[in-house]
Design a protein around this motif. Structure first.
Motif, mmCIF file in Angstrom:
data_model
loop_
_atom_site.group_PDB
_atom_site.id
_atom_site.type_symbol
_atom_site.label_atom_id
_atom_site.label_comp_id
_atom_site.label_asym_id
_atom_site.label_seq_id
_atom_site.Cartn_x
_atom_site.Cartn_y
_atom_site.Cartn_z
ATOM 1 N N ARG A 221 -18.594 39.123 6.318
ATOM 2 C CA ARG A 221 -17.923 38.368 7.349
ATOM 3 C C ARG A 221 -16.420 38.348 7.134
ATOM 4 O O ARG A 221 -15.637 38.486 8.072
ATOM 5 C CB ARG A 221 -18.471 36.961 7.235
ATOM 6 C CG ARG A 221 -17.981 36.022 8.230
ATOM 7 C CD ARG A 221 -18.752 34.778 7.932
ATOM 8 N NE ARG A 221 -18.175 33.656 8.565
ATOM 9 C CZ ARG A 221 -18.560 32.423 8.286
ATOM 10 N NH1 ARG A 221 -19.503 32.240 7.380
ATOM 11 N NH2 ARG A 221 -18.029 31.421 8.901
ATOM 12 N N ILE A 250 -19.881 38.817 12.989
ATOM 13 C CA ILE A 250 -19.564 37.394 13.015
ATOM 14 C C ILE A 250 -18.116 37.146 12.633
ATOM 15 O O ILE A 250 -17.417 36.341 13.255
ATOM 16 C CB ILE A 250 -20.484 36.636 12.046
ATOM 17 C CG1 ILE A 250 -21.866 36.534 12.657
ATOM 18 C CG2 ILE A 250 -19.930 35.250 11.776
ATOM 19 C CD1 ILE A 250 -22.834 35.854 11.763
ATOM 20 N N ARG A 257 -11.950 34.548 18.441
ATOM 21 C CA ARG A 257 -11.747 33.141 18.822
ATOM 22 C C ARG A 257 -10.427 32.607 18.311
ATOM 23 O O ARG A 257 -9.728 31.871 18.999
ATOM 24 C CB ARG A 257 -12.866 32.287 18.214
ATOM 25 C CG ARG A 257 -14.171 32.487 18.911
ATOM 26 C CD ARG A 257 -14.964 31.195 18.979
ATOM 27 N NE ARG A 257 -16.254 31.529 19.564
ATOM 28 C CZ ARG A 257 -17.335 31.773 18.835
ATOM 29 N NH1 ARG A 257 -17.308 31.642 17.528
ATOM 30 N NH2 ARG A 257 -18.452 32.102 19.436
ATOM 31 N N LEU A 281 -26.135 32.524 17.521
ATOM 32 C CA LEU A 281 -24.727 32.465 17.850
ATOM 33 C C LEU A 281 -24.550 32.229 19.335
ATOM 34 O O LEU A 281 -25.446 32.494 20.133
ATOM 35 C CB LEU A 281 -24.066 33.792 17.467
ATOM 36 C CG LEU A 281 -24.223 34.166 16.003
ATOM 37 C CD1 LEU A 281 -23.708 35.567 15.762
ATOM 38 C CD2 LEU A 281 -23.488 33.172 15.130
ATOM 39 N N ARG B 257 -27.094 22.353 25.215
ATOM 40 C CA ARG B 257 -26.410 23.336 26.045
ATOM 41 C C ARG B 257 -27.189 23.624 27.329
ATOM 42 O O ARG B 257 -26.630 23.743 28.405
ATOM 43 C CB ARG B 257 -26.278 24.657 25.286
ATOM 44 C CG ARG B 257 -25.255 24.589 24.217
ATOM 45 C CD ARG B 257 -24.536 25.913 24.058
ATOM 46 N NE ARG B 257 -23.644 25.789 22.916
ATOM 47 C CZ ARG B 257 -23.948 26.194 21.699
ATOM 48 N NH1 ARG B 257 -25.096 26.796 21.458
ATOM 49 N NH2 ARG B 257 -23.106 26.007 20.711
ATOM 50 N N LEU B 280 -21.628 29.165 10.798
ATOM 51 C CA LEU B 280 -21.431 30.278 11.729
ATOM 52 C C LEU B 280 -21.487 29.784 13.150
ATOM 53 O O LEU B 280 -21.005 30.424 14.074
ATOM 54 C CB LEU B 280 -22.546 31.316 11.578
ATOM 55 C CG LEU B 280 -22.733 31.935 10.214
ATOM 56 C CD1 LEU B 280 -23.862 32.938 10.270
ATOM 57 C CD2 LEU B 280 -21.443 32.596 9.807
ATOM 58 N N LEU B 281 -22.126 28.654 13.323
ATOM 59 C CA LEU B 281 -22.334 28.157 14.670
ATOM 60 C C LEU B 281 -21.025 27.690 15.260
ATOM 61 O O LEU B 281 -20.075 27.402 14.543
ATOM 62 C CB LEU B 281 -23.319 26.986 14.618
ATOM 63 C CG LEU B 281 -24.660 27.340 13.976
ATOM 64 C CD1 LEU B 281 -25.478 26.084 13.786
ATOM 65 C CD2 LEU B 281 -25.395 28.341 14.840
ATOM 66 N N ALA B 282 -21.021 27.643 16.547
ATOM 67 C CA ALA B 282 -19.863 27.076 17.213
ATOM 68 C C ALA B 282 -20.368 25.943 18.083
ATOM 69 O O ALA B 282 -21.107 26.203 19.011
ATOM 70 C CB ALA B 282 -19.179 28.140 18.078
#
Lengths: 336, 336
Positions: A221, A250, A257, A281, B257, B280-282
DNA sequence: TTCAGCTAGTAAAGCGGTTGCGTAAAGGGG
DNA sequence: CCCCTTTACGCAACCGCTTTACTAGCTGAA
């Protein structure tokens, strides 16, 4: 714990007979067999596996060398190997080497010293040739997922070229022409093949492959983040990226972003591996799915063949598939 | 392969002497020792481990039973066990049971049959009591991460209550009062403890604990999605959720969501585990970090103590920590 | 001088299976 | 009735290491 001798005495036969009977090397008249069976269950006899191993000189166990068991890809592969091994009566001795040469050697020595009858080997460290040279002396080995060039053992890989090609084509099909590639270590077989696939796809559409839009580094990453940041800061940033692994993807996504851009709106992204998190994701990552479990199963089967003095295929290639999710879209407004 | 006998002959001593010398059970005059050393390296002698095992009656290997090696949590734990075991000269025989009772029993039988000297056991299947009853007959066992009630073996767990409490408090501190809990299986020890922690936190702030805002089910994303969807559709939806695991949290996030809402804007979310993908999530998931590796290491150490006839602690609790990321925010506009 | 007490080993009996030869007894063909 | 083949099993060596019990030879004190 009762021994075979006690069973033999109780059944009024010799240990030879019991041993042969248990290993199906003899056909006995029904009453003798019944006496032995009775003795076995009366004594709750179970063969001492340690004695058996010494006597036979094999362990009915295999080794499994993985770079990093905590990596879901290797973990899933390991699970498949173990499953298949169990199905064939083999135990699995696992080693997670962390890419550490010492631990790799230790695992190999276990093979040599007879702890295990064979080894399913995975490594993601480029070899300087020394490993390749010494490998044949160790015994039954199968190489899975990543090559060590010059080693003459059965190998199971995926179709890296085809996968990379499909990934790149998918981006081309969406209308992209400025497609970068952030790939794995330049010395690593899989990375080389994936790069080739990417190149061919562009070539086939008559698109000039630009050196500047190819980055090579770790399948991590962090590298993805760094490389993508660079690409975005460059003079002619890509509108799409084919990443050599999902981890890289990722990182790239983060970089996009961080720059205030969005995937897939500004930048389309395709990964490789289809890690379990790829669909967690947002947006879901379009990626190339490897048949991870099949890789493990095939690996074990090839090893089994080797151990049984059969000759498995030198090289098996397993097909990959493109998994469409949401990280690919047409390029924005075309042109610039 | 050369044997100890050849070494003995070359060094003009008996096998007894060689064996003792190698196992440090005797002090030899320098020249005898030198002769043996010379013979060993001349013959490239390595003790036959199978013979050694038979003779000693132990294998210097342990078993590692995990529900699902492909789950990053267990994989990391397994890696830690293996690392610690290797450090102490033990090999690790891995079994991924998939929660399958049969495979659990097979792994236990391996222990009984002497394939391994001890077992680090993890299970996430509620026990009907039969396992608990039979467990003592198998030998050296240590239970890690999840309890099987009524079993009298050393246990290593994390501070589930404290973690759940901290998670809930973190939401309270952000100003939430309608905090739901989507927890693990009602029969599972960890889930029970986490629920208790959640309850206590609310209680301590004088907040009524509402039965309707507690859901219990699998530690899975699917359950998280289903439960959260229900909660959101209910008459008085929560403004925050404490999820019993990160997988549940991810499912919940999806549900939020899907409803057109956002985390943390509309709904705050805290997970449990700190899986590798949590950041890793947003948005990054605020969660309770378990000391996964330490869990593994402590597990092995307790097992080692057991195997060496020492008495490890009956119960070890490892502390957890709250990891703040972006999935918690103050409730929207207060009131409704 | 004698004998206890070391030092530096050894012989041989396990550990618990497997297996290459061998053989007694029963059956069958000529 | 004799001889040859099956059938049904046993003897004992072997796998390679560990360990118990024992000894030969030397030293030093009484």
């Amino acid at each position: 714990m009762s021994t075979i001798l006690e069973v033999a005495e109780m059944a009024r036969v010799s240990t030879t007979t019991v041993s042969r009977y248990l290993n199906n090397r003899i056909e006995l008249p029904a009453d003798t067999a019944a006496r032995i069976d009775a003795a076995i269950s009366a004594l709750d006899y179970r063969p001492n596996i340690l004695a058996k191993r010494l006597s036979l000189g094999r362990t009915e166990a295999i080794g499994l060398m993985t770079p990093e068991i905590a990596n879901p890809f290797f973990a899933e592969l390991a699970a498949a190997v173990e499953d298949e091994a169990e199905r064939h009566g083999y135990s699995v001795l696992m080693t997670s080497t962390g890419g550490n040469r010492d631990r790799e050697l230790r695992s190999l020595r276990r093979l040599k010293d007879g702890h295990v009858d064979g080894l399913v080997m995975m490594t993601n460290r480029p070899d300087d040739g020394s490993l390749a040279k010494s490998l044949h002396q160790y015994g039954h080995i199968v190489l899975v997922d990543e090559d060590i060039p010059g080693v003459n053992v059965p190998k199971i890989f995926v179709e890296n070229r085809e996968g990379a090609n499909a990934a790149t084509q998918c981006l081309l099909d969406a209308g992209h022409t400025r497609i970068a590639h952030i790939g794995g270590p330049a010395a690593l077989f899989s990375a080389i093949e994936r790069l080739e696939g990417y190149r061919t796809a562009l070539w086939d559409r008559g698109i000039q492959v630009d050196r500047a839009s190819i980055r090579q580094g770790e399948y991590s990453r962090e590298f993805g983040l760094a490389a993508m940041t660079e690409l975005l800061a460059g003079p002619n940033p890509p509108t799409a990226v084919f990443a050599g692994s999902d981890f890289i993807a990722i990182g790239a996504m983060q970089a996009v972003r961080a720059r205030g851009l969005s995937v897939p709106h500004d930048i389309s992204l395709v990964g490789f591996d289809d890690m379990p998190f790829a669909d967690l994701l947002a947006p879901g990552l379009t990626t190339i799915r490897q048949p991870t479990a099949e890789l493990g199963r095939s690996g074990f089967r090839a090893l089994l063949a080797l151990m049984q003095k059969k000759t498995p295929a030198d090289l098996t290639r397993l097909p990959v598939t493109l998994v469409m999710r949401e990280s690919v879209a047409p390029p924005r407004a075309s042109g610039r």
